[in-house]
Design a protein around this motif. Structure first.
Motif, mmCIF file in Angstrom:
data_model
loop_
_atom_site.group_PDB
_atom_site.id
_atom_site.type_symbol
_atom_site.label_atom_id
_atom_site.label_comp_id
_atom_site.label_asym_id
_atom_site.label_seq_id
_atom_site.Cartn_x
_atom_site.Cartn_y
_atom_site.Cartn_z
ATOM 1 N N ASP A 1 9.604 9.702 -16.473
ATOM 2 C CA ASP A 1 10.511 10.813 -15.116
ATOM 3 C C ASP A 1 9.352 10.799 -14.528
ATOM 4 O OD1 ASP A 1 11.350 12.742 -14.904
ATOM 5 O OD2 ASP A 1 10.870 13.934 -16.097
ATOM 6 N N TYR A 2 9.101 10.269 -13.663
ATOM 7 C CA TYR A 2 8.422 10.432 -12.163
ATOM 8 C C TYR A 2 8.639 11.919 -11.692
ATOM 9 C CZ TYR A 2 7.247 5.778 -13.440
ATOM 10 O OH TYR A 2 7.781 4.498 -14.183
ATOM 11 N N SER A 3 9.086 12.739 -11.811
ATOM 12 C CA SER A 3 9.898 14.412 -11.178
ATOM 13 C C SER A 3 8.582 14.576 -10.411
ATOM 14 C CB SER A 3 10.971 14.884 -11.731
ATOM 15 O OG SER A 3 10.475 14.977 -13.216
ATOM 16 N N GLU A 4 7.500 14.858 -11.567
ATOM 17 C CA GLU A 4 6.349 15.490 -10.919
ATOM 18 C C GLU A 4 5.293 15.520 -10.483
ATOM 19 O OE1 GLU A 4 3.166 16.000 -14.880
ATOM 20 O OE2 GLU A 4 5.567 15.714 -15.664
ATOM 21 N N PHE A 5 5.715 13.949 -9.715
ATOM 22 C CA PHE A 5 4.636 13.074 -9.308
ATOM 23 C C PHE A 5 4.831 13.188 -7.405
ATOM 24 C CE2 PHE A 5 4.202 11.756 -13.171
ATOM 25 C CZ PHE A 5 2.579 12.045 -13.974
ATOM 26 N N SER B 1 -2.466 -1.864 -5.095
ATOM 27 C CA SER B 1 -2.399 -1.184 -6.664
ATOM 28 C C SER B 1 -3.527 -2.761 -6.396
ATOM 29 C CB SER B 1 -1.149 -1.577 -7.275
ATOM 30 O OG SER B 1 -0.665 -1.989 -6.672
ATOM 31 N N ILE B 2 -3.325 -3.376 -6.094
ATOM 32 C CA ILE B 2 -4.321 -5.210 -6.322
ATOM 33 C C ILE B 2 -4.340 -6.294 -4.689
ATOM 34 C CG2 ILE B 2 -1.454 -6.495 -6.322
ATOM 35 C CD1 ILE B 2 -3.552 -7.641 -8.612
ATOM 36 N N GLU C 1 13.293 9.600 -4.613
ATOM 37 C CA GLU C 1 14.002 9.165 -5.398
ATOM 38 C C GLU C 1 14.354 8.261 -5.601
ATOM 39 O OE1 GLU C 1 19.091 9.648 -6.057
ATOM 40 O OE2 GLU C 1 17.868 12.032 -5.715
ATOM 41 N N LYS C 2 14.295 6.918 -4.998
ATOM 42 C CA LYS C 2 15.019 5.871 -4.483
ATOM 43 C C LYS C 2 13.069 5.562 -4.833
ATOM 44 C CE LYS C 2 14.367 2.062 -0.280
ATOM 45 N NZ LYS C 2 14.489 2.281 1.282
ATOM 46 N N GLN C 3 12.186 5.769 -4.650
ATOM 47 C CA GLN C 3 10.710 5.449 -5.550
ATOM 48 C C GLN C 3 10.938 5.329 -6.634
ATOM 49 O OE1 GLN C 3 7.808 7.984 -3.662
ATOM 50 N NE2 GLN C 3 7.057 6.356 -2.036
ATOM 51 N N ALA C 4 11.294 6.265 -7.830
ATOM 52 C CA ALA C 4 11.769 6.959 -8.716
ATOM 53 C C ALA C 4 12.819 5.265 -9.418
ATOM 54 C CB ALA C 4 12.096 7.565 -9.415
ATOM 55 N N GLY D 1 0.827 -1.527 -0.117
ATOM 56 C CA GLY D 1 0.242 -0.187 -0.085
ATOM 57 C C GLY D 1 0.988 1.259 0.120
ATOM 58 N N ASN D 2 1.076 2.175 -1.113
ATOM 59 C CA ASN D 2 1.990 3.355 -1.134
ATOM 60 C C ASN D 2 0.899 4.641 -2.115
ATOM 61 O OD1 ASN D 2 3.402 5.266 -2.814
ATOM 62 N ND2 ASN D 2 5.251 3.470 -1.008
ATOM 63 N N ALA D 3 1.360 6.395 -0.753
ATOM 64 C CA ALA D 3 0.204 6.388 -1.155
ATOM 65 C C ALA D 3 0.604 6.953 -2.715
ATOM 66 C CB ALA D 3 0.495 8.160 -0.202
ATOM 67 N N ALA D 4 2.067 7.272 -3.011
ATOM 68 C CA ALA D 4 2.567 6.999 -4.732
ATOM 69 C C ALA D 4 1.871 6.827 -5.453
ATOM 70 C CB ALA D 4 4.228 7.043 -4.053
ATOM 71 N N PHE D 5 1.314 5.497 -5.300
ATOM 72 C CA PHE D 5 0.641 4.412 -6.388
ATOM 73 C C PHE D 5 -0.027 5.034 -6.799
ATOM 74 C CE2 PHE D 5 -2.611 1.915 -7.548
ATOM 75 C CZ PHE D 5 -2.459 1.431 -8.677
ATOM 76 N N LYS D 6 -1.478 5.614 -5.586
ATOM 77 C CA LYS D 6 -3.004 6.538 -5.588
ATOM 78 C C LYS D 6 -2.666 7.900 -6.837
ATOM 79 C CE LYS D 6 -6.479 7.984 -3.240
ATOM 80 N NZ LYS D 6 -7.321 8.043 -2.005
ATOM 81 N N ARG D 7 -1.455 8.082 -5.966
ATOM 82 C CA ARG D 7 -1.100 9.660 -6.522
ATOM 83 C C ARG D 7 -0.515 9.145 -8.189
ATOM 84 N NH1 ARG D 7 2.242 10.695 -2.335
ATOM 85 N NH2 ARG D 7 4.110 10.502 -3.772
ATOM 86 N N LEU D 8 -0.373 8.165 -8.546
ATOM 87 C CA LEU D 8 0.681 9.012 -9.529
ATOM 88 C C LEU D 8 -0.775 7.992 -10.758
ATOM 89 C CD1 LEU D 8 3.983 6.344 -9.487
ATOM 90 C CD2 LEU D 8 3.509 8.587 -10.530
ATOM 91 N N TYR D 9 -1.612 6.650 -9.732
ATOM 92 C CA TYR D 9 -2.964 6.966 -10.453
ATOM 93 C C TYR D 9 -4.091 7.408 -11.386
ATOM 94 C CZ TYR D 9 -6.856 3.224 -11.705
ATOM 95 O OH TYR D 9 -7.019 2.230 -12.713
ATOM 96 N N SER D 10 -3.820 8.424 -10.228
ATOM 97 C CA SER D 10 -4.815 9.494 -10.403
ATOM 98 C C SER D 10 -4.063 10.063 -11.623
ATOM 99 C CB SER D 10 -5.403 10.789 -9.089
ATOM 100 O OG SER D 10 -5.602 9.478 -7.666
#
Length: 135
Positions: A51-55, A107-108, A59-62, A29-38
């Motif tokens: 490029d995930y920088s704008e989300f 995410s699943i 750096e570790k997640q990217a 479960g990760n808030a980054a996934f929800k931001r990216l999915y949205s």
């Protein structure tokens, strides 16, 4: 097998694989996934992004998301189905609405047996170490 379960197994396997990939790369479960999915609309678009920088991704997640190998995710989905689990990706109409409300939803998820009406009945069990092994 009931119609709902058949429909879920016949749904695009790619969305399940990309959702499993996101879970492997970002954690269960990760808030980054929800931001990216949205922002991007589905797990495949998250996978295809370079490029995930704008989300607001660390750096570790990217770095983890830059690993585009799908083998582990494909094994996870295949093994889960072989064991009688039905994958339900975040993008599925059957994904529980209450889980979507979390700031860090998985995410699943995997359902064993008949897929319940999650709006009426809902229980979450975190897998123990042995259950997380799918090889």
């Amino acid at each position: 097998m009931y119609p709902k379960e058949k429909e879920l197994l016949l749904q695009s396997n790619s969305e399940n694989v990309y959702s499993a990939w996101a879970s492997i790369r970002l954690g269960i479960g990760n808030a980054a996934f929800k931001r990216l999915y949205s922002a991007l609309g589905n797990a495949e678009n998250i996978y295809k992004l370079s490029d995930y920088s704008e989300f607001g991704i660390t750096e570790k997640q990217a770095k983890r998301l830059s690993d585009k190998d799908l083998n582990e995710a494909e094994k996870c989905i295949s093994s889960s189905i072989d064991k009688g689990f039905i994958p339900i990706s975040y993008g599925s109409e059957y994904y529980p609405k209450k889980l979507r409300q979390l700031s860090n939803p998985p995410s699943i998820i995997y359902c064993k047996g008949n897929v319940p009406d999650f709006d009426k009945y809902f229980c979450v069990k975190r897998p123990d170490k042995e259950e997380r092994k799918y090889n």
